[in-house]
Design a protein around this motif. Structure first.
Motif, PDB file in Angstrom:
ATOM      1  N   ARG A 199       2.094   5.211   0.345  1.00 21.90           N
ATOM      2  CA  ARG A 199       1.836   6.335   1.450  1.00 21.90           C
ATOM      3  C   ARG A 199       1.556   7.274   0.940  1.00 21.90           C
ATOM      4  O   ARG A 199       2.048   8.316  -0.180  1.00 21.90           O
ATOM      5  CB  ARG A 199       3.342   6.251   1.846  1.00 21.90           C
ATOM      6  CG  ARG A 199       3.198   7.306   3.604  1.00 21.90           C
ATOM      7  CD  ARG A 199       4.623   7.025   4.870  1.00 21.90           C
ATOM      8  NE  ARG A 199       4.446   7.726   5.710  1.00 21.90           N
ATOM      9  CZ  ARG A 199       4.505   8.608   5.352  1.00 21.90           C
ATOM     10  NH1 ARG A 199       5.171   9.603   4.558  1.00 21.90           N
ATOM     11  NH2 ARG A 199       4.525   8.963   6.869  1.00 21.90           N
ATOM     12  N   THR A 200       0.757   8.095   2.012  1.00 23.28           N
ATOM     13  CA  THR A 200       0.045   9.918   1.087  1.00 23.28           C
ATOM     14  C   THR A 200       0.846  10.306   1.222  1.00 23.28           C
ATOM     15  O   THR A 200       1.811  10.460   2.105  1.00 23.28           O
ATOM     16  CB  THR A 200      -1.392   9.897   2.068  1.00 23.28           C
ATOM     17  OG1 THR A 200      -1.887   8.729   1.845  1.00 23.28           O
ATOM     18  CG2 THR A 200      -1.679  11.003   1.524  1.00 23.28           C
TER      19      THR A 200
ATOM     20  N   ALA B  78      -3.102  11.316   7.955  1.00 22.14           N
ATOM     21  CA  ALA B  78      -2.166  10.523   7.104  1.00 22.14           C
ATOM     22  C   ALA B  78      -1.716  11.340   5.882  1.00 22.14           C
ATOM     23  O   ALA B  78      -0.341  11.196   5.246  1.00 22.14           O
ATOM     24  CB  ALA B  78      -3.057  10.060   5.717  1.00 22.14           C
TER      25      ALA B  78
ATOM     26  N   ASP C 191     -11.069  -5.370   3.877  1.00 23.94           N
ATOM     27  CA  ASP C 191     -10.779  -6.586   4.737  1.00 23.94           C
ATOM     28  C   ASP C 191     -11.553  -7.039   4.963  1.00 23.94           C
ATOM     29  O   ASP C 191     -12.658  -6.262   5.742  1.00 23.94           O
ATOM     30  CB  ASP C 191      -9.576  -6.427   4.813  1.00 23.94           C
ATOM     31  CG  ASP C 191      -8.794  -5.779   4.003  1.00 23.94           C
ATOM     32  OD1 ASP C 191      -8.253  -6.225   2.856  1.00 23.94           O
ATOM     33  OD2 ASP C 191      -7.347  -4.784   4.705  1.00 23.94           O
TER      34      ASP C 191
ATOM     35  N   PRO D 248     -12.994   1.490  -2.506  1.00 24.16           N
ATOM     36  CA  PRO D 248     -12.384   0.882  -1.206  1.00 24.16           C
ATOM     37  C   PRO D 248     -12.372  -0.574  -1.232  1.00 24.16           C
ATOM     38  O   PRO D 248     -13.363  -1.255  -1.033  1.00 24.16           O
ATOM     39  CB  PRO D 248     -12.249   1.494  -0.329  1.00 24.16           C
ATOM     40  CG  PRO D 248     -14.177   2.201   0.081  1.00 24.16           C
ATOM     41  CD  PRO D 248     -14.847   1.991  -1.837  1.00 24.16           C
TER      42      PRO D 248
ATOM     43  N   GLN E 120     -12.502   1.380   6.141  1.00 28.29           N
ATOM     44  CA  GLN E 120     -13.584   0.088   6.223  1.00 28.29           C
ATOM     45  C   GLN E 120     -13.635   0.364   8.580  1.00 28.29           C
ATOM     46  O   GLN E 120     -14.323   0.196   8.947  1.00 28.29           O
ATOM     47  CB  GLN E 120     -12.556  -0.449   7.020  1.00 28.29           C
ATOM     48  CG  GLN E 120     -12.795  -2.100   7.256  1.00 28.29           C
ATOM     49  CD  GLN E 120     -12.031  -2.972   6.521  1.00 28.29           C
ATOM     50  OE1 GLN E 120     -12.414  -3.790   5.701  1.00 28.29           O
ATOM     51  NE2 GLN E 120     -12.306  -4.270   7.738  1.00 28.29           N
TER      52      GLN E 120
ATOM     53  N   GLU F 201      -6.733  -2.728  10.291  1.00 27.70           N
ATOM     54  CA  GLU F 201      -7.321  -2.929   8.968  1.00 27.70           C
ATOM     55  C   GLU F 201      -7.791  -0.940   8.699  1.00 27.70           C
ATOM     56  O   GLU F 201      -6.924   0.152   9.496  1.00 27.70           O
ATOM     57  CB  GLU F 201      -9.188  -2.419   9.787  1.00 27.70           C
ATOM     58  CG  GLU F 201      -9.315  -4.056   9.850  1.00 27.70           C
ATOM     59  CD  GLU F 201     -10.587  -4.494  10.099  1.00 27.70           C
ATOM     60  OE1 GLU F 201     -11.655  -3.247  10.152  1.00 27.70           O
ATOM     61  OE2 GLU F 201     -10.938  -5.250  11.502  1.00 27.70           O
ATOM     62  N   PRO F 202      -7.541  -1.249   7.439  1.00 24.89           N
ATOM     63  CA  PRO F 202      -7.437   0.394   6.443  1.00 24.89           C
ATOM     64  C   PRO F 202      -8.421   1.522   7.743  1.00 24.89           C
ATOM     65  O   PRO F 202     -10.072   1.582   7.790  1.00 24.89           O
ATOM     66  CB  PRO F 202      -8.254   0.100   5.390  1.00 24.89           C
ATOM     67  CG  PRO F 202      -8.576  -0.835   5.041  1.00 24.89           C
ATOM     68  CD  PRO F 202      -8.311  -2.063   6.777  1.00 24.89           C
TER      69      PRO F 202
ATOM     70  N   MET G 126       1.001  -1.224   0.368  1.00 24.26           N
ATOM     71  CA  MET G 126      -0.133  -0.048   0.062  1.00 24.26           C
ATOM     72  C   MET G 126       0.764   1.126  -0.051  1.00 24.26           C
ATOM     73  O   MET G 126       1.374   1.116   0.731  1.00 24.26           O
ATOM     74  CB  MET G 126      -0.840  -0.122   1.143  1.00 24.26           C
ATOM     75  CG  MET G 126      -1.600   1.107   1.175  1.00 24.26           C
ATOM     76  SD  MET G 126      -2.600   1.312   2.771  1.00 24.26           S
ATOM     77  CE  MET G 126      -3.204  -0.155   1.988  1.00 24.26           C
TER      78      MET G 126
END
Length: 305
Positions: free
Chosen positions: A3-4, A235, A70, A67, A184, A180-181, A1
């Motif tokens: 990174r922002t 973020a 999970d 999105p 979510q 978890e994101p 994933m």
């Protein structure tokens, strides 16, 4: 994933928006819990509206962004949501009786209670600076309670209870954040919260007036917007840079209370709020020091923080 990308200016703007929205939710709750827009609604119905419209807003975002989700850790989500629902319900009850500035200042005790609860629940060890920060913040809360026979604010205990419950919620958020994101977590939280709030509101639900429907919708949408802005702000910059801007919630709450309800904080409110913010800021600073230390020292060495 991936990174922002870091962008402190955007992070600051997003956090300021989040604080304006958060203060706006308490304003809506106060309007709904008093006779401003019609017969006062029960706090359970106000929190129900918060979850209904927040879930609708987040679902629309999910339908557009699609999105990747999970498998959620449902026991943690349920525990977190019960605490979050209980906390916001108590806060919505409190703001109907005490100034927004007082209730907002007391809400800054969330991380203090989170720290205290992390000792037995997460096995964290707390050093002197964090204890000093907690003691300062609690002194500020006592001042806001105005402990005297003619000045005691019993309703402020509702805000204190909200801070305690949401401090427990922070423990579950910490556990979820590692699994978890963020989106979510928000989506599942609001879905479960909607179920809990819908069951709880049944005995007290009444038909809102037209203005109350609009306020309930505004409350839910602003809450979803605040959570989205907050996550995106965190973020895009270090927490040590972003966190101090969260105290602007107190300024916005005071401004809204003055403009809409013609309520201005007195000297006691300013003193108590200043002490709580000082304690919370000291705790946030100490957390940043601890994170910097952990990046340099192997975690197996332990130590007090």
């Amino acid at each position: 994933m991936s990174r922002t990308p870091q962008n402190p200016a955007t992070a600051m703007a997003l956090m300021l928006l989040a604080t304006a929205f958060i203060a706006g939710t308490t304003l809506m709750a106060k309007s709904l819990g008093t006779d401003t827009l019609g017969p006062p609604l029960h706090p359970l119905q106000i929190s129900h509206g918060r979850f209904v419209f927040a879930f609708v807003a987040l679902s629309m975002i999910a339908a557009v962004m699609r999105p990747k989700l999970d498998r959620p850790a449902l026991p943690l989500h349920i525990a977190r949501t019960v605490c979050g629902w209980g906390g916001v319900t108590l806060m919505f009850a409190a703001v109907a009786y005490v100034p927004l500035s007082d209730a907002t200042a007391i809400s800054f005790l969330n991380p203090v209670f989170g720290m205290l609860l992390a000792i037995p629940l997460l096995g964290e060890r707390v050093g002197k600076w964090r204890w000093i920060a907690a003691a300062l913040a609690m002194c500020g809360a006592v001042i806001l309670l105005r402990p005297g026979p003619d000045t005691f604010q019993a309703a402020a205990l509702l805000a204190l209870g909200a801070a305690m419950v949401m401090g427990l919620e922070l423990i579950f958020i910490k556990k979820l954040a590692d699994r978890e994101p963020p989106f979510q977590i928000l989506l599942v939280n609001n879905a479960i919260g909607l179920c809990i709030a819908s069951l709880a509101v049944f005995p007290v639900w009444v038909m809102p007036t037209g203005p109350q429907w609009l306020a309930l919708a505004g409350l839910g949408v602003m809450m979803a917007a605040a959570q989205t802005c907050f996550i995106n702000a965190m973020a895009r910059a270090d927490a040590t840079f972003v966190t101090p801007f969260s105290y602007m919630t107190l300024i916005f709450a005071t401004l809204y209370d003055a403009l809409i309800f013609d309520v201005l904080p007195d000297a006691v409110s300013w003193l108590g709020a200043a002490i709580i913010v000082t304690g919370a800021a000291l705790l946030a600073w100490r957390e940043s020091v601890n994170r910097a230390r952990l990046r340099r020292v192997p975690t197996s060495l332990g130590g007090r923080v």
